[in-house]
Every structure is written in C-alpha cells, then in structure tokens.
Design a protein around this motif. Structure first.
Motif, PDB file in Angstrom:
ATOM      1  N   VAL A 107      40.077 -34.972 -59.284  1.00 17.66           N
ATOM      2  CA  VAL A 107      39.496 -34.156 -58.213  1.00 17.66           C
ATOM      3  C   VAL A 107      39.003 -32.832 -58.770  1.00 17.66           C
ATOM      4  O   VAL A 107      37.909 -32.359 -58.422  1.00 17.66           O
ATOM      5  CB  VAL A 107      40.523 -33.939 -57.079  1.00 17.66           C
ATOM      6  N   MET A 108      39.758 -32.212 -59.642  1.00 21.07           N
ATOM      7  CA  MET A 108      39.351 -30.926 -60.214  1.00 21.07           C
ATOM      8  C   MET A 108      38.090 -31.068 -61.064  1.00 21.07           C
ATOM      9  O   MET A 108      37.219 -30.199 -61.037  1.00 21.07           O
ATOM     10  CB  MET A 108      40.485 -30.335 -61.063  1.00 21.07           C
ATOM     11  N   LEU A 109      37.967 -32.146 -61.814  1.00 23.37           N
ATOM     12  CA  LEU A 109      36.759 -32.357 -62.608  1.00 23.37           C
ATOM     13  C   LEU A 109      35.535 -32.552 -61.719  1.00 23.37           C
ATOM     14  O   LEU A 109      34.454 -32.039 -62.005  1.00 23.37           O
ATOM     15  CB  LEU A 109      36.949 -33.547 -63.546  1.00 23.37           C
ATOM     16  N   VAL A 110      35.696 -33.289 -60.625  1.00 15.26           N
ATOM     17  CA  VAL A 110      34.576 -33.466 -59.689  1.00 15.26           C
ATOM     18  C   VAL A 110      34.178 -32.134 -59.077  1.00 15.26           C
ATOM     19  O   VAL A 110      32.992 -31.806 -58.983  1.00 15.26           O
ATOM     20  CB  VAL A 110      34.951 -34.502 -58.605  1.00 15.26           C
ATOM     21  N   LEU A 111      35.145 -31.325 -58.661  1.00 18.40           N
ATOM     22  CA  LEU A 111      34.833 -30.011 -58.104  1.00 18.40           C
ATOM     23  C   LEU A 111      34.166 -29.108 -59.139  1.00 18.40           C
ATOM     24  O   LEU A 111      33.238 -28.354 -58.815  1.00 18.40           O
ATOM     25  CB  LEU A 111      36.099 -29.349 -57.571  1.00 18.40           C
ATOM     26  N   LEU A 112      34.608 -29.163 -60.382  1.00 19.56           N
ATOM     27  CA  LEU A 112      33.996 -28.365 -61.440  1.00 19.56           C
ATOM     28  C   LEU A 112      32.530 -28.740 -61.614  1.00 19.56           C
ATOM     29  O   LEU A 112      31.666 -27.857 -61.715  1.00 19.56           O
ATOM     30  CB  LEU A 112      34.760 -28.564 -62.746  1.00 19.56           C
ATOM     31  N   ILE A 113      32.240 -30.019 -61.610  1.00 19.85           N
ATOM     32  CA  ILE A 113      30.845 -30.464 -61.753  1.00 19.85           C
ATOM     33  C   ILE A 113      30.019 -30.006 -60.562  1.00 19.85           C
ATOM     34  O   ILE A 113      28.890 -29.518 -60.722  1.00 19.85           O
ATOM     35  CB  ILE A 113      30.796 -31.993 -61.925  1.00 19.85           C
ATOM     36  N   ILE A 114      30.556 -30.102 -59.361  1.00 20.15           N
ATOM     37  CA  ILE A 114      29.820 -29.663 -58.171  1.00 20.15           C
ATOM     38  C   ILE A 114      29.508 -28.176 -58.256  1.00 20.15           C
ATOM     39  O   ILE A 114      28.381 -27.742 -57.988  1.00 20.15           O
ATOM     40  CB  ILE A 114      30.622 -29.999 -56.899  1.00 20.15           C
ATOM     41  N   PHE A 115      30.490 -27.362 -58.632  1.00 19.19           N
ATOM     42  CA  PHE A 115      30.258 -25.923 -58.721  1.00 19.19           C
ATOM     43  C   PHE A 115      29.291 -25.569 -59.845  1.00 19.19           C
ATOM     44  O   PHE A 115      28.502 -24.636 -59.718  1.00 19.19           O
ATOM     45  CB  PHE A 115      31.573 -25.164 -58.888  1.00 19.19           C
ATOM     46  N   MET A 116      29.329 -26.294 -60.939  1.00 26.95           N
ATOM     47  CA  MET A 116      28.399 -26.025 -62.038  1.00 26.95           C
ATOM     48  C   MET A 116      26.970 -26.344 -61.634  1.00 26.95           C
ATOM     49  O   MET A 116      26.027 -25.675 -62.066  1.00 26.95           O
ATOM     50  CB  MET A 116      28.800 -26.836 -63.271  1.00 26.95           C
ATOM     51  N   VAL A 117      26.787 -27.347 -60.812  1.00 23.25           N
ATOM     52  CA  VAL A 117      25.433 -27.717 -60.381  1.00 23.25           C
ATOM     53  C   VAL A 117      24.922 -26.760 -59.317  1.00 23.25           C
ATOM     54  O   VAL A 117      23.756 -26.367 -59.324  1.00 23.25           O
ATOM     55  CB  VAL A 117      25.426 -29.182 -59.866  1.00 23.25           C
ATOM     56  N   THR A 118      25.774 -26.350 -58.384  1.00 24.52           N
ATOM     57  CA  THR A 118      25.314 -25.511 -57.272  1.00 24.52           C
ATOM     58  C   THR A 118      25.230 -24.025 -57.611  1.00 24.52           C
ATOM     59  O   THR A 118      24.481 -23.299 -56.963  1.00 24.52           O
ATOM     60  CB  THR A 118      26.225 -25.686 -56.049  1.00 24.52           C
ATOM     61  N   ALA A 119      25.956 -23.537 -58.602  1.00 22.42           N
ATOM     62  CA  ALA A 119      25.949 -22.103 -58.918  1.00 22.42           C
ATOM     63  C   ALA A 119      24.562 -21.576 -59.280  1.00 22.42           C
ATOM     64  O   ALA A 119      24.164 -20.521 -58.784  1.00 22.42           O
ATOM     65  CB  ALA A 119      26.949 -21.802 -60.016  1.00 22.42           C
ATOM     66  N   PRO A 120      23.769 -22.244 -60.124  1.00 18.24           N
ATOM     67  CA  PRO A 120      22.438 -21.711 -60.414  1.00 18.24           C
ATOM     68  C   PRO A 120      21.519 -21.707 -59.192  1.00 18.24           C
ATOM     69  O   PRO A 120      20.639 -20.864 -59.089  1.00 18.24           O
ATOM     70  CB  PRO A 120      21.887 -22.653 -61.484  1.00 18.24           C
ATOM     71  N   LEU A 121      21.718 -22.609 -58.269  1.00 16.92           N
ATOM     72  CA  LEU A 121      20.883 -22.645 -57.073  1.00 16.92           C
ATOM     73  C   LEU A 121      21.157 -21.465 -56.159  1.00 16.92           C
ATOM     74  O   LEU A 121      20.260 -20.978 -55.476  1.00 16.92           O
ATOM     75  CB  LEU A 121      21.118 -23.956 -56.309  1.00 16.92           C
ATOM     76  N   ILE A 122      22.382 -20.997 -56.155  1.00 18.83           N
ATOM     77  CA  ILE A 122      22.759 -19.892 -55.282  1.00 18.83           C
ATOM     78  C   ILE A 122      22.234 -18.568 -55.816  1.00 18.83           C
ATOM     79  O   ILE A 122      21.863 -17.691 -55.055  1.00 18.83           O
ATOM     80  CB  ILE A 122      24.286 -19.850 -55.127  1.00 18.83           C
ATOM     81  N   THR A 123      22.160 -18.399 -57.124  1.00 20.76           N
ATOM     82  CA  THR A 123      21.822 -17.107 -57.703  1.00 20.76           C
ATOM     83  C   THR A 123      20.324 -16.859 -57.828  1.00 20.76           C
ATOM     84  O   THR A 123      19.932 -15.812 -58.313  1.00 20.76           O
ATOM     85  CB  THR A 123      22.462 -16.954 -59.086  1.00 20.76           C
TER      86      THR A 123
END
Length: 143
Positions: free
Chosen positions: A23-39
């Motif tokens: 679960v933590m690895l899946v969340l890490l991948i999700i946050f890595m993908v969405t972080a550049p979109l937010i900034t």
C-alpha cells in the motif's frame, strides 16, 4: 496402546507487514505522479483586500499590457504605443531585468480581454525570467 502426543503450537505475535508495504509503495507512486501536476502555474501577486497603490519611493514598474485585440505593449519600449510580438516583448523584458533584476513587473489588461490572453501574457513573462507578476487594477469608481 500407543499414545500420540501432540505438540501445542505457541501463538506467534508477529504482524505481517507485507500488505502495508504494498500500500505504501502504491501511495508513493501516486504522489510522485501527481506532485508535478500540482506545482505548475504562474506566480501572481494578488491583493488580499482593497488594492493599495505603489509607494512613491518604489521603483517604476515594468508594465506589460495586452489590449482587446490581443496585441502586446511595453511601457519601456522606444515607442510605447507600438504593438510588439510575443517574442519581442519577451526579449525586451529579459533585457530590462538584466539591467535591474529587482524591478517589479506588472500586467495591465483591457477589461474586454479574455482570461486566457492574460494568462498567456503571464506565461510569456515567466519564460522571460520574471520571478513574480503583479496585476494592475483601476480603483476609480470603487468604494
């Protein structure tokens, strides 16, 4: 008679953490993908309340304007009334910022200009090296 002795198993007090790691690895991948979109975006200095005029002792701002026809103008141009192309505007703004990097940059847009044209001008200024952009307003008639 044969007696069969059964050994009693002792309870194991370990927690299986493998599902939690998944679960933590899946969340890490999700946050890595969405972080550049937010900034992504353009830095804008918006007033928190009623806009105050610039102080008398502040530097004269560099004003990039767009009229209702989508033409760009710059107050520091040799002829401020002559429209500039997007590339000419970017080159002149970059040159002015080379001379004085602390100089404020303002965007002045006609009331009939679409929001898209204002954003395009702000992106153009950002690519020219402007760290932050202020928006000009007309306070006449506002109470």
């Amino acid at each position: 008679m044969m007696t069969v002795q059964r050994r009693r198993r002792r309870p194991v007090a370990d927690i299986n953490v493998v599902p939690y790691i998944d679960v933590m690895l899946v969340l890490l991948i999700i946050f890595m993908v969405t972080a550049p979109l937010i900034t992504q975006g353009v830095n804008v200095d918006l007033p928190k309340a009623a806009a105050e005029p610039l102080s008398e002792d502040s530097k004269t701002p560099l004003v990039a304007s767009v009229n209702r026809d989508g033409q760009y103008f710059l107050n520091e141009n040799s002829n401020p009334e002559a429209p500039l192309s997007a590339q000419e505007l970017a080159v002149q703004v970059a040159a002015q910022l080379q001379v004085d990097p602390e100089r404020p940059v303002m965007v002045n847009g006609d009331g009939a200009v679409s929001y898209n044209q204002i954003v395009q001008l702000m992106v153009l200024l950002q690519r020219a090296g402007v760290p932050s952009v202020g928006l000009m307003t007309d306070s006449t008639g506002v109470e």
